[in-house]
Design an enzyme around this catalytic site. Structure first.
Site, PDB file in Angstrom:
ATOM      1  N   LYS A  40       1.577  -3.329   6.796  1.00 24.54           N
ATOM      2  CA  LYS A  40       1.911  -3.607   5.386  1.00 24.54           C
ATOM      3  C   LYS A  40       3.425  -3.556   5.178  1.00 24.54           C
ATOM      4  O   LYS A  40       3.980  -4.373   4.449  1.00 24.54           O
ATOM      5  CB  LYS A  40       1.208  -2.605   4.460  1.00 24.54           C
ATOM      6  CG  LYS A  40      -0.295  -2.858   4.326  1.00 24.54           C
ATOM      7  CD  LYS A  40      -0.579  -4.010   3.375  1.00 24.54           C
ATOM      8  CE  LYS A  40      -2.030  -4.422   3.357  1.00 24.54           C
ATOM      9  NZ  LYS A  40      -2.344  -5.493   2.422  1.00 24.54           N
TER      10      LYS A  40
ATOM     11  N   SER B  19       0.813  -1.216   0.000  1.00 24.59           N
ATOM     12  CA  SER B  19       0.000   0.000   0.000  1.00 24.59           C
ATOM     13  C   SER B  19       0.846   1.266   0.000  1.00 24.59           C
ATOM     14  O   SER B  19       1.964   1.287   0.545  1.00 24.59           O
ATOM     15  CB  SER B  19      -0.868  -0.032   1.259  1.00 24.59           C
ATOM     16  OG  SER B  19      -1.458   1.217   1.478  1.00 24.59           O
TER      17      SER B  19
ATOM     18  N   TYR C 148      -2.020   0.409  10.323  1.00 23.50           N
ATOM     19  CA  TYR C 148      -2.299  -0.298   9.059  1.00 23.50           C
ATOM     20  C   TYR C 148      -1.067  -0.257   8.146  1.00 23.50           C
ATOM     21  O   TYR C 148      -0.587  -1.283   7.661  1.00 23.50           O
ATOM     22  CB  TYR C 148      -3.516   0.322   8.351  1.00 23.50           C
ATOM     23  CG  TYR C 148      -3.641  -0.143   6.926  1.00 23.50           C
ATOM     24  CD1 TYR C 148      -3.944  -1.475   6.642  1.00 23.50           C
ATOM     25  CD2 TYR C 148      -3.418   0.731   5.851  1.00 23.50           C
ATOM     26  CE1 TYR C 148      -4.029  -1.923   5.326  1.00 23.50           C
ATOM     27  CE2 TYR C 148      -3.499   0.295   4.547  1.00 23.50           C
ATOM     28  CZ  TYR C 148      -3.807  -1.029   4.289  1.00 23.50           C
ATOM     29  OH  TYR C 148      -3.874  -1.480   3.000  1.00 23.50           O
TER      30      TYR C 148
END
Ligand code: UDP
Length: 325
Positions: free
Chosen positions: A145, A117, A141
């Protein structure tokens, strides 16, 4: 080539990759626990209901069939939730990825394409963001990743694992046939929420922050069509098979649109009045995220076909309208 295992293939981006790979003649196996995925989106290849948190589900899946490569889409992906429930994110995203990698090792599967991402970059120091930009995520988050990228790279160095990281910018739109599209519960993404407002199922769209240092004060993002992202997976698979090399690629259109521009385009495309209401900034939102995908163009041969924002919103609206009760 044997089966391609699509972990999280009943989700938004995974289902588009599954469709494309199937149309290209690959045998696909979707592995999904349906916690956020939808069975109705997994319409091609084989479907296995399984959970990454159960090593036995994975072992069974790998034992029963020959798998040539894995595409790993399964992850929790709400930035806000990752701040309030980090445990869920580190467990589901990081710990469960370890289970997947260990099952791959046990089965001797050596190729993985991982859904990464733009969130791994944090607040960019330079626009557009190339692959050499430092990765310093600003929320759990993004950190999960990045950790998954690092774990995969360490496994690659130690155990031999060819890998591609595809770092999506803002995935949007829907398959042009209208067969599959975006379904999230709850929905937090800008374009589907704008379309809810257009359809009258939501009274307005809240504009999160109007005082950013951007052209109109609202956040700028690089919206990339989900079918173009799917195509990047097919190209990445080809790259892994033919070159045996590994690498990371940023995937976007290289053009930024502000929240207000997206709303304006949606008004034009849908022909509906869409009420926009200014609201406070959403924590964790960098002002501008725009990709440089020059490397994906040069090395993978990736050329987005549905790059136009009108087209992206048109395909999303066609899917959205079909689902209005
Ligand atoms: N956004 C907004 N209102 C909403 C949802 C999102 O203004 O109801 C903004 C958000 O702050 C960001 C952009 O739209 O600047 C894209 O957000 P989205 O959640 O779609 O994707 P993200 O950039 O978080 O991956």
């Amino acid at each position: 080539m044997n089966n391609i295992l699509i972990v999280g293939g009943a989700g938004y981006i995974g289902s588009h990759a599954n469709k494309l790979l199937s149309k290209k003649g690959f045998k696909t196996v979707v592995f999904d626990n349906l916690s956020t995925g939808n069975r109705e989106l997994s319409r091609w290849g084989e479907f296995v209901k399984g959970d990454l948190k159960n090593p036995a589900d994975l072992l069974r899946c790998f034992k029963k069939r020959r798998i040539s490569a894995v595409m790993h889409f399964a992850a929790c992906a709400y930035v806000g939730e990752s701040v309030t429930e980090p445990a869920k994110y580190y467990r589901n995203n990081v710990a469960n990825t370890l289970n997947l990698l260990d099952a791959m090792r046990a089965a001797g599967v050596k190729k993985i394409i991982f859904s990464s991402s733009a969130a791994t970059f944090g607040v960019p120091s330079e626009i557009p963001i190339t692959e050499t930009h430092p990765q310093s995520p600003i929320n759990p988050y993004g950190r999960t990743k990045l950790m998954m990228e690092q774990i995969i790279a360490d496994y690659a160095a130690a155990y031999g694992l060819e890998h591609v990281f595809l770092r999506y910018f803002n995935a949007a739109g829907a398959d042009t046939s209208g067969e599959i599209g975006e379904i999230h519960h709850p929905e937090t993404h800008l374009i589907p929420l704008i379309l809810d407002a257009a359809a009258g199922t939501r009274k307005d769209i809240k504009v999160f922050g109007t005082d950013y240092p951007t052209k109109d004060g609202t956040c700028v993002r690089d919206y990339v069509h989900v079918s173009d992202l799917a195509e990047a997976h097919a190209l990445a698979l080809d790259y892994l098979v033919k070159s045996g090399k590994s690498g990371g690629f940023n995937l976007g259109n290289g053009r930024g649109f502000s929240v207000r521009e997206v709303i304006e385009t949606a008004r034009k495309v849908t022909g509906k009045a869409i009420k926009a209401t200014a609201a406070p900034r959403r924590p964790g939102d960098p002002p501008v995220l725009i990709a440089s995908s020059a490397r994906a163009g040069k090395i993978l041969g990736w050329r987005p076909a549905l790059f136009d924002l009108d087209t992206i919103i048109k395909t999303a609206w066609a899917w959205h309208e079909r689902r209005i009760p």
